[in-house]
Motif scaffolding. Sequence first.
Motif, PDB file in Angstrom:
ATOM      1  N   LEU A  13       0.620  -1.264   0.678  1.00  0.00           N
ATOM      2  CA  LEU A  13      -0.087   0.106  -0.159  1.00  0.00           C
ATOM      3  C   LEU A  13       0.916   1.867   0.016  1.00  0.00           C
ATOM      4  N   LEU A  19      -2.061   1.977  -4.230  1.00  0.00           N
ATOM      5  CA  LEU A  19      -3.281   2.472  -3.253  1.00  0.00           C
ATOM      6  C   LEU A  19      -4.331   2.635  -4.219  1.00  0.00           C
ATOM      7  N   ASP A  20      -4.771   3.238  -5.376  1.00  0.00           N
ATOM      8  CA  ASP A  20      -5.116   3.502  -6.191  1.00  0.00           C
ATOM      9  C   ASP A  20      -6.230   2.111  -6.448  1.00  0.00           C
ATOM     10  N   VAL A  23      -8.074   1.126  -3.449  1.00  0.00           N
ATOM     11  CA  VAL A  23      -9.395   1.302  -3.524  1.00  0.00           C
ATOM     12  C   VAL A  23     -10.730   1.139  -4.616  1.00  0.00           C
ATOM     13  N   VAL A  26     -11.708  -1.537  -3.336  1.00  0.00           N
ATOM     14  CA  VAL A  26     -12.749  -1.639  -2.574  1.00  0.00           C
ATOM     15  C   VAL A  26     -14.527  -0.779  -3.107  1.00  0.00           C
ATOM     16  N   LYS A  27     -14.328  -0.328  -4.061  1.00  0.00           N
ATOM     17  CA  LYS A  27     -15.571   0.785  -4.613  1.00  0.00           C
ATOM     18  C   LYS A  27     -16.538  -0.421  -5.456  1.00  0.00           C
TER      19      LYS A  27
ATOM     20  N   PHE B  10       2.624   4.279   4.962  1.00  0.00           N
ATOM     21  CA  PHE B  10       2.675   2.491   5.048  1.00  0.00           C
ATOM     22  C   PHE B  10       4.027   2.588   4.246  1.00  0.00           C
ATOM     23  N   CYS B  91      -9.637   3.865   2.430  1.00  0.00           N
ATOM     24  CA  CYS B  91      -8.838   2.165   1.517  1.00  0.00           C
ATOM     25  C   CYS B  91      -9.962   1.522   1.965  1.00  0.00           C
ATOM     26  N   GLN B  93     -13.346   2.829   2.704  1.00  0.00           N
ATOM     27  CA  GLN B  93     -14.287   3.287   2.185  1.00  0.00           C
ATOM     28  C   GLN B  93     -15.748   2.831   3.376  1.00  0.00           C
ATOM     29  N   LEU B  95     -16.570  -0.087   4.811  1.00  0.00           N
ATOM     30  CA  LEU B  95     -17.546  -1.168   4.476  1.00  0.00           C
ATOM     31  C   LEU B  95     -18.129  -2.260   5.495  1.00  0.00           C
TER      32      LEU B  95
END
Lengths: 113, 113
Positions: A13, A19-20, A23, A26-27, B10, B91, B93, B95
Amino acid sequence: MNKTNALSAFAALSQETRLDTLVLLVKAGSDGVAAGDLARHLGIRHNLMSQHLNVLSQAGLIHSERQGRSIIYRVSFSALRGLSTFLLSECCQGLPEIVGGLEDSTLSLKGAP
Amino acid sequence: MNKTNALSAFAALSQETRLDTLVLLVKAGSDGVAAGDLARHLGIRHNLMSQHLNVLSQAGLIHSERQGRSIIYRVSFSALRGLSTFLLSECCQGLPEIVGGLEDSTLSLKGAP
DNA sequence: TTATTATGTCAATGATTCGTGATATATTGA
DNA sequence: TCAATATATCACGAATCATTGACATAATAA
Protein backbone atom coordinates in the motif's frame (compact mmCIF):
# COMPACT_ATOMS: atom_id res chain seq x y z
CA MET A 1 -2.73 -11.32 10.17
CA ASN A 2 0.72 -11.57 11.74
CA LYS A 3 3.56 -9.09 11.61
CA THR A 4 5.05 -10.54 8.43
CA ASN A 5 1.74 -10.29 6.60
CA ALA A 6 1.27 -6.75 7.85
CA LEU A 7 4.72 -5.72 6.64
CA SER A 8 3.90 -7.05 3.17
CA ALA A 9 0.54 -5.30 3.22
CA PHE A 10 2.04 -1.97 4.26
CA ALA A 11 4.68 -2.31 1.54
CA ALA A 12 1.98 -3.07 -1.02
CA LEU A 13 0.00 0.00 0.00
CA SER A 14 3.01 2.33 0.02
CA GLN A 15 2.89 2.74 -3.75
CA GLU A 16 0.34 5.14 -5.23
CA THR A 17 -0.84 3.00 -8.15
CA ARG A 18 -1.37 0.05 -5.84
CA LEU A 19 -3.22 2.13 -3.26
CA ASP A 20 -5.45 3.51 -6.02
CA THR A 21 -6.00 -0.03 -7.29
CA LEU A 22 -7.09 -1.23 -3.88
CA VAL A 23 -9.55 1.64 -3.47
CA LEU A 24 -11.01 0.92 -6.91
CA LEU A 25 -11.45 -2.73 -5.96
CA VAL A 26 -13.01 -1.84 -2.61
CA LYS A 27 -15.47 0.43 -4.40
CA ALA A 28 -16.27 -2.31 -6.91
CA GLY A 29 -16.97 -4.69 -4.05
CA SER A 30 -17.77 -8.30 -4.85
CA ASP A 31 -18.25 -7.52 -8.55
CA GLY A 32 -14.52 -7.07 -8.90
CA VAL A 33 -12.77 -5.42 -11.85
CA ALA A 34 -10.92 -6.92 -14.81
CA ALA A 35 -7.17 -6.32 -14.98
CA GLY A 36 -7.47 -4.44 -18.25
CA ASP A 37 -10.17 -2.12 -16.91
CA LEU A 38 -7.98 -1.33 -13.92
CA ALA A 39 -5.05 -0.48 -16.20
CA ARG A 40 -7.25 1.76 -18.35
CA HIS A 41 -8.73 3.49 -15.31
CA LEU A 42 -5.27 4.17 -13.89
CA GLY A 43 -3.67 5.05 -17.20
CA ILE A 44 -0.85 2.52 -17.04
CA ARG A 45 0.32 -0.28 -19.28
CA HIS A 46 -1.15 -3.72 -18.87
CA ASN A 47 2.10 -5.40 -17.94
CA LEU A 48 2.86 -2.86 -15.22
CA MET A 49 -0.69 -3.29 -13.92
CA SER A 50 -0.11 -7.01 -13.87
CA GLN A 51 2.99 -6.64 -11.74
CA HIS A 52 1.31 -4.31 -9.27
CA LEU A 53 -1.63 -6.71 -9.04
CA ASN A 54 0.86 -9.45 -8.31
CA VAL A 55 2.30 -7.50 -5.39
CA LEU A 56 -1.17 -6.93 -3.96
CA SER A 57 -1.93 -10.63 -4.46
CA GLN A 58 1.25 -11.78 -2.74
CA ALA A 59 0.32 -9.55 0.16
CA GLY A 60 -3.01 -11.36 0.29
CA LEU A 61 -4.97 -8.15 -0.19
CA ILE A 62 -6.68 -9.25 -3.41
CA HIS A 63 -7.72 -12.41 -5.23
CA SER A 64 -8.29 -13.19 -8.87
CA GLU A 65 -10.50 -15.41 -10.92
CA ARG A 66 -10.51 -15.97 -14.65
CA GLN A 67 -13.76 -15.12 -16.42
CA GLY A 68 -13.61 -15.76 -20.12
CA ARG A 69 -10.50 -14.06 -21.39
CA SER A 70 -10.55 -11.51 -18.62
CA ILE A 71 -9.19 -11.99 -15.15
CA ILE A 72 -11.35 -10.44 -12.47
CA TYR A 73 -9.68 -9.08 -9.37
CA ARG A 74 -11.48 -8.67 -6.08
CA VAL A 75 -10.40 -7.21 -2.78
CA SER A 76 -10.07 -9.60 0.14
CA PHE A 77 -12.42 -8.22 2.76
CA SER A 78 -10.92 -10.46 5.41
CA ALA A 79 -7.36 -9.35 4.65
CA LEU A 80 -8.29 -5.69 4.83
CA ARG A 81 -10.13 -6.38 8.04
CA GLY A 82 -7.08 -8.21 9.36
CA LEU A 83 -4.81 -5.33 8.45
CA SER A 84 -7.14 -2.84 10.12
CA THR A 85 -7.22 -4.96 13.25
CA PHE A 86 -3.44 -5.25 13.20
CA LEU A 87 -3.02 -1.50 12.94
CA LEU A 88 -5.49 -0.74 15.71
CA SER A 89 -4.59 -3.56 18.09
CA GLU A 90 -0.92 -4.34 17.55
CA CYS A 91 0.47 -1.02 16.36
CA CYS A 92 -1.77 1.34 18.29
CA GLN A 93 -2.20 -1.12 21.17
CA GLY A 94 -5.86 -0.14 21.27
CA LEU A 95 -4.92 3.07 23.09
CA PRO A 96 -7.99 5.25 23.58
CA GLU A 97 -5.86 8.33 22.72
CA ILE A 98 -5.51 6.89 19.23
CA VAL A 99 -8.45 4.63 18.46
CA GLY A 100 -11.05 6.06 20.84
CA GLY A 101 -14.11 7.21 18.95
CA LEU A 102 -12.80 5.89 15.65
CA GLU A 103 -16.04 3.96 15.32
CA ASP A 104 -17.94 7.21 14.87
CA SER A 105 -15.84 8.52 12.00
CA THR A 106 -16.28 5.26 10.14
CA LEU A 107 -19.88 4.73 11.20
CA SER A 108 -20.78 8.00 9.49
CA LEU A 109 -19.71 6.39 6.24
CA LYS A 110 -21.30 3.08 7.00
CA GLY A 111 -24.67 4.79 7.45
CA ALA A 112 -24.48 6.84 4.27
CA PRO A 113 -26.73 5.69 1.43
CA MET B 1 -4.05 12.80 6.64
CA ASN B 2 -4.18 12.93 2.86
CA LYS B 3 -3.12 10.27 0.37
CA THR B 4 0.48 11.49 0.16
CA ASN B 5 0.88 11.38 3.94
CA ALA B 6 -0.67 7.93 4.02
CA LEU B 7 1.72 6.64 1.34
CA SER B 8 4.68 7.88 3.40
CA ALA B 9 3.24 6.34 6.54
CA PHE B 10 2.67 2.97 4.88
CA ALA B 11 6.21 3.05 3.49
CA ALA B 12 7.58 3.87 6.93
CA LEU B 13 5.68 0.96 8.47
CA SER B 14 6.69 -1.54 5.79
CA GLN B 15 10.10 -2.09 7.39
CA GLU B 16 10.35 -4.38 10.40
CA THR B 17 12.72 -2.28 12.52
CA ARG B 18 10.56 0.78 12.00
CA LEU B 19 7.35 -1.09 12.79
CA ASP B 20 8.96 -2.43 15.95
CA THR B 21 10.14 1.07 16.81
CA LEU B 22 6.65 2.46 16.45
CA VAL B 23 5.17 -0.22 18.68
CA LEU B 24 7.83 0.46 21.33
CA LEU B 25 6.99 4.16 21.21
CA VAL B 26 3.26 3.49 21.40
CA LYS B 27 3.85 1.30 24.46
CA ALA B 28 6.02 3.99 26.03
CA GLY B 29 3.24 6.52 25.50
CA SER B 30 3.88 10.15 26.38
CA ASP B 31 7.07 9.25 28.28
CA GLY B 32 8.80 8.56 25.00
CA VAL B 33 12.09 6.70 24.57
CA ALA B 34 15.62 7.98 23.94
CA ALA B 35 17.16 7.13 20.55
CA GLY B 36 19.96 5.13 22.17
CA ASP B 37 17.56 3.07 24.26
CA LEU B 38 15.59 2.25 21.12
CA ALA B 39 18.74 1.13 19.34
CA ARG B 40 19.77 -1.05 22.30
CA HIS B 41 16.29 -2.58 22.56
CA LEU B 42 16.25 -3.39 18.86
CA GLY B 43 19.86 -4.53 18.68
CA ILE B 44 20.92 -2.19 15.89
CA ARG B 45 23.63 0.46 15.56
CA HIS B 46 22.87 3.98 16.61
CA ASN B 47 23.36 5.51 13.19
CA LEU B 48 20.99 3.04 11.55
CA MET B 49 18.47 3.73 14.32
CA SER B 50 18.85 7.41 13.62
CA GLN B 51 18.06 6.93 9.96
CA HIS B 52 14.97 4.82 10.66
CA LEU B 53 13.80 7.42 13.17
CA ASN B 54 14.24 10.02 10.48
CA VAL B 55 11.98 8.09 8.11
CA LEU B 56 9.30 7.80 10.79
CA SER B 57 9.69 11.51 11.52
CA GLN B 58 9.40 12.53 7.89
CA ALA B 59 6.22 10.48 7.71
CA GLY B 60 4.94 12.49 10.66
CA LEU B 61 4.44 9.38 12.79
CA ILE B 62 6.83 10.46 15.56
CA HIS B 63 8.28 13.62 17.06
CA SER B 64 11.51 14.26 18.94
CA GLU B 65 12.67 16.57 21.69
CA ARG B 66 16.14 17.00 23.09
CA GLN B 67 16.48 16.28 26.78
CA GLY B 68 19.99 16.81 28.03
CA ARG B 69 22.25 14.84 25.75
CA SER B 70 19.53 12.39 24.85
CA ILE B 71 16.87 12.92 22.24
CA ILE B 72 13.49 11.61 23.28
CA TYR B 73 11.19 10.24 20.62
CA ARG B 74 7.44 10.08 21.03
CA VAL B 75 4.72 8.68 18.82
CA SER B 76 2.28 11.15 17.33
CA PHE B 77 -1.11 9.99 18.53
CA SER B 78 -2.86 12.25 16.05
CA ALA B 79 -0.86 10.92 13.10
CA LEU B 80 -1.59 7.32 14.05
CA ARG B 81 -5.22 8.21 14.48
CA GLY B 82 -5.17 9.94 11.10
CA LEU B 83 -3.62 6.89 9.48
CA SER B 84 -6.20 4.60 11.07
CA THR B 85 -9.00 6.84 9.86
CA PHE B 86 -7.50 6.92 6.37
CA LEU B 87 -7.30 3.14 6.24
CA LEU B 88 -10.86 2.64 7.47
CA SER B 89 -12.55 5.48 5.62
CA GLU B 90 -10.59 6.04 2.41
CA CYS B 91 -9.14 2.60 1.73
CA CYS B 92 -11.92 0.45 3.13
CA GLN B 93 -14.61 3.04 2.35
CA GLY B 94 -16.15 2.25 5.71
CA LEU B 95 -17.65 -0.92 4.26
CA PRO B 96 -19.42 -2.93 6.98
CA GLU B 97 -17.98 -6.13 5.47
CA ILE B 98 -14.53 -4.84 6.45
CA VAL B 99 -14.82 -2.45 9.37
CA GLY B 100 -18.09 -3.65 10.91
CA GLY B 101 -17.56 -4.68 14.50
CA LEU B 102 -13.93 -3.58 14.50
CA GLU B 103 -14.73 -1.46 17.54
CA ASP B 104 -15.24 -4.62 19.59
CA SER B 105 -11.88 -6.18 18.79
CA THR B 106 -10.10 -2.99 19.76
CA LEU B 107 -12.36 -2.21 22.69
CA SER B 108 -11.38 -5.51 24.24
CA LEU B 109 -7.82 -4.22 24.40
CA LYS B 110 -8.80 -0.80 25.60
CA GLY B 111 -10.54 -2.33 28.61
CA ALA B 112 -7.70 -4.69 29.53
CA PRO B 113 -5.70 -3.71 32.62
C1' DT C 1 -6.95 -22.97 -38.05
C1' DT C 2 -5.78 -18.21 -37.91
C1' DA C 3 -6.40 -13.76 -35.95
C1' DT C 4 -7.67 -11.00 -32.09
C1' DT C 5 -8.19 -9.89 -27.35
C1' DA C 6 -6.72 -10.14 -22.55
C1' DT C 7 -3.28 -11.00 -19.51
C1' DG C 8 1.09 -12.72 -17.69
C1' DT C 9 6.29 -13.34 -17.57
C1' DC C 10 11.05 -12.20 -18.37
C1' DA C 11 15.14 -9.30 -18.82
C1' DA C 12 17.14 -4.86 -18.58
C1' DT C 13 17.67 -0.30 -16.55
C1' DG C 14 17.44 3.64 -13.63
C1' DA C 15 15.84 5.01 -9.05
C1' DT C 16 15.33 4.18 -4.35
C1' DT C 17 16.36 1.91 0.02
C1' DC C 18 19.11 -0.62 3.69
C1' DG C 19 22.93 -1.15 6.31
C1' DT C 20 27.97 0.14 7.36
C1' DG C 21 31.96 3.03 8.42
C1' DA C 22 33.72 7.43 9.16
C1' DT C 23 33.04 11.94 10.63
C1' DA C 24 30.51 15.86 12.80
C1' DT C 25 27.67 18.25 16.36
C1' DA C 26 25.68 18.99 20.94
C1' DT C 27 25.64 18.24 25.93
C1' DT C 28 27.61 17.08 30.26
C1' DG C 29 31.25 16.19 33.68
C1' DA C 30 36.16 16.24 35.21
C1' DT D 1 39.39 23.32 28.41
C1' DC D 2 39.42 18.40 27.56
C1' DA D 3 37.25 13.99 27.52
C1' DA D 4 33.16 11.24 27.35
C1' DT D 5 28.42 10.50 26.01
C1' DA D 6 24.50 10.77 22.81
C1' DT D 7 22.99 11.50 18.43
C1' DA D 8 23.11 13.00 13.55
C1' DT D 9 25.00 13.25 8.89
C1' DC D 10 27.55 11.88 4.85
C1' DA D 11 29.29 8.68 1.43
C1' DC D 12 29.42 4.17 -0.21
C1' DG D 13 28.07 -0.60 -2.00
C1' DA D 14 24.50 -4.13 -2.03
C1' DA D 15 19.86 -5.02 -2.53
C1' DT D 16 15.27 -3.99 -3.88
C1' DC D 17 11.73 -1.58 -6.65
C1' DA D 18 9.28 0.74 -10.64
C1' DT D 19 8.96 0.95 -15.33
C1' DT D 20 9.66 -0.40 -20.07
C1' DG D 21 9.94 -3.45 -24.13
C1' DA D 22 9.75 -7.95 -25.98
C1' DC D 23 7.80 -12.28 -25.83
C1' DA D 24 4.49 -16.00 -24.08
C1' DT D 25 -0.01 -18.00 -22.84
C1' DA D 26 -5.06 -18.43 -22.65
C1' DA D 27 -9.65 -17.68 -24.50
C1' DT D 28 -12.70 -16.28 -28.05
C1' DA D 29 -14.24 -15.08 -32.82
C1' DA D 30 -13.84 -15.32 -37.82
